[in-house]
Design a protein around this motif. Structure first.
Motif, PDB file in Angstrom:
ATOM      1  N   ARG A  41       0.756  -1.372  -0.123  1.00 52.76           N
ATOM      2  CA  ARG A  41      -0.018   0.079   0.051  1.00 52.76           C
ATOM      3  C   ARG A  41       0.717   1.104   0.070  1.00 52.76           C
ATOM      4  N   GLN A  44       2.010   1.699  -3.606  1.00 53.70           N
ATOM      5  CA  GLN A  44       0.759   1.999  -4.385  1.00 53.70           C
ATOM      6  C   GLN A  44       0.280   3.307  -4.463  1.00 53.70           C
ATOM      7  N   VAL A  48       0.049   6.005  -8.942  1.00 49.36           N
ATOM      8  CA  VAL A  48      -0.858   6.879  -9.818  1.00 49.36           C
ATOM      9  C   VAL A  48      -0.321   8.368  -9.994  1.00 49.36           C
ATOM     10  N   LYS A 138      -9.658   6.152  -7.339  1.00 49.85           N
ATOM     11  CA  LYS A 138     -10.003   4.797  -7.674  1.00 49.85           C
ATOM     12  C   LYS A 138      -8.658   4.067  -8.044  1.00 49.85           C
ATOM     13  N   GLY A 139      -7.648   4.669  -8.490  1.00 46.13           N
ATOM     14  CA  GLY A 139      -6.422   4.131  -9.213  1.00 46.13           C
ATOM     15  C   GLY A 139      -6.581   3.460 -10.364  1.00 46.13           C
ATOM     16  N   ASN A 140      -7.667   4.135 -11.114  1.00 48.24           N
ATOM     17  CA  ASN A 140      -7.735   3.559 -12.660  1.00 48.24           C
ATOM     18  C   ASN A 140      -6.379   4.124 -13.524  1.00 48.24           C
ATOM     19  N   VAL A 141      -5.860   3.279 -13.622  1.00 51.17           N
ATOM     20  CA  VAL A 141      -4.649   3.769 -14.378  1.00 51.17           C
ATOM     21  C   VAL A 141      -4.623   4.259 -15.910  1.00 51.17           C
ATOM     22  N   ALA A 263       2.991  -2.121 -11.403  1.00 57.38           N
ATOM     23  CA  ALA A 263       2.887  -0.656 -10.819  1.00 57.38           C
ATOM     24  C   ALA A 263       3.867  -0.494  -9.729  1.00 57.38           C
TER      25      ALA A 263
END
Length: 411
Positions: A41, A44, A48, A138-141, A263
């Motif tokens: 985490r 992460q 983004v 949301k971390g939508n790459v 990632a």
């Protein structure tokens, strides 16, 4: 005076210690997963933002005549390597036949898998953000990358006279701080990875791996063949020594293999591409973030091999047209697929139903997804970075001198 142990060696030691600890202590050490999850985490949380800023900086800082040329070259390399990986996965599958003799009863064990879009129209629509802040949260790459590309193009066009140099400078400074933050967290990688390996081996031991050892062997063989061909091609194409190229990739491969996440590997990938492989910053910041979401060589090979394994399991013979369909779907499903551990299962939910196979058959491969993810991620990040090397060589932005003596990254 003893030399300080490198981060790469520390991670290797951590992986081995964690694996043995999990096997020896068993379920009583499973709670150590929390430490590993915290590490993931922490990495992460900044990825983004790193992608967002890196793409904008790379595109915003390009000369107008470079923008279209580099974009075309990048897309071309991505398509060729992804197609090659999917074809190789199918060939290896027919060579090893991993689905013959497997136990069909494993299909009955239900596994919760993230839902994939029900049709191709929805899949394509989901590439585009309706709210960039929601996409970031949301971390939508893929949505973040599309917005960053458009923002970078607008910044590039508007800044021809230097009007928005301050905006570009601010983004560069933000990127530098983000990279420093990620590298700070990476100092805890040996502990985090040891914890994850201890949990995996404690939770499943060898009972999950052994029934599908043939599939893993086939995937491992395909990975070695693909990497050998790719390294040889890039060494010839970029006119760089093969030994120096492989040595420069050592830390990237290790991080990818142990974290199973493109990632998480991205910050190290970008750093080593510049400092150990000679790629210019402008090329690495453009190609690598795009490659993370759009160029999944490992996933393409995994999907084609997995689909062939499932058809063999059900005793289905494939026609030539069906083989082409598997290859095409394996390439398409790579676009925008989740780049964190477990993304392979999400991609399977796109491909498997389209081929007419039962969705529950995905559960067969779910038990070893972590292990197959190791191979997938290595192929993904190596494919991205070799593309960056090839493009840098084309653009005369590859530092060949660095291959004379590849040195560890200094902190």
């Amino acid at each position: 005076m003893l030399r300080r142990i490198s981060l790469t060696s520390q991670i290797s030691i951590g992986m081995l210690v964690g694996g043995f600890a999990g096997l020896i202590l068993g379920p009583q050490i499973a709670g150590i997963q929390l430490i590993g999850n915290i590490f993931l985490r922490l990495i992460q949380m900044a990825v983004v933002l790193l992608i967002f800023g890196a793409v904008i900086e790379a595109i915003g800082g390009l000369a107008a005549n470079q923008l279209g040329r580099l974009g075309g070259k990048t897309a071309g390399w991505f398509l060729i390597t992804t197609l090659a990986a999917a074809v190789l996965g199918l060939l290896i599958g027919y060579l090893v036949n991993p689905g013959i003799g497997m136990n069909l009863s494993r299909v009955s064990h239900a596994t919760e898998i993230a839902k994939a879009p029900s049709n191709i129209d929805q899949t394509i629509l989901n590439f585009f953000p309706s709210n960039i802040f929601d996409s970031l949260a949301k971390g939508n790459v893929i949505q973040v990358i599309i917005f960053a590309i458009l923002f970078g193009i607008v910044l590039n066009q508007a800044n021809k006279a230097g009007t928005f140099n301050q905006v570009l400078s601010l983004i560069k400074q933000l990127n530098q701080l983000t990279v420093k933050l990620v590298m700070l967290v990476m100092r805890t990688a040996p502990i985090g990875i040891a914890s994850l390996m201890a949990w995996v081996t404690a939770d499943s031991g060898l009972k999950v791996v052994l029934p599908l050892l043939k599939f893993l062997m086939a995937f491992g063989l395909g990975s070695v063949v693909f990497l050998t061909c790719l390294f040889t091609l890039i060494s010839w194409y970029a006119k760089i020594p093969l030994g120096g190229l492989i040595k420069g990739f050592s830390r990237i491969i290790l991080i990818a293999f142990t974290t199973t996440s493109s990632a998480i590997a991205l910050p190290v990938e970008m750093t080593d591409a510049e400092s150990r492989l000679g790629v210019s910053k402008s090329i690495s910041q453009l190609v690598l973030p795009l490659g993370m979401a759009l160029n999944s060589n490992g996933l393409a090979m995994y999907l084609s091999l997995a689909c062939l394994t499932l058809t063999q399991l059900y005793g289905i013979s494939l026609s030539f047209v069906a083989m082409l369909k598997i290859i095409l779907l394996s390439v398409i499903a790579c676009l925008g697929t989740v780049v964190v551990p477990g993304g392979g299962l999400v991609a399977l939910t796109i491909v498997v139903p389209t081929l007419g196979l039962p969705t529950e058959s995905i559960a067969i491969l779910a038990g070893i997804d972590w292990f197959s993810g190791m191979f997938r991620t290595v192929l993904n990040v190596v494919g991205d970075t070799t593309t960056a090397i090839a493009i840098a060589a084309d653009e005369k932005e590859l530092n060949h001198d660095i291959y004379e003596q590849v040195r560890p990254v200094t902190k």
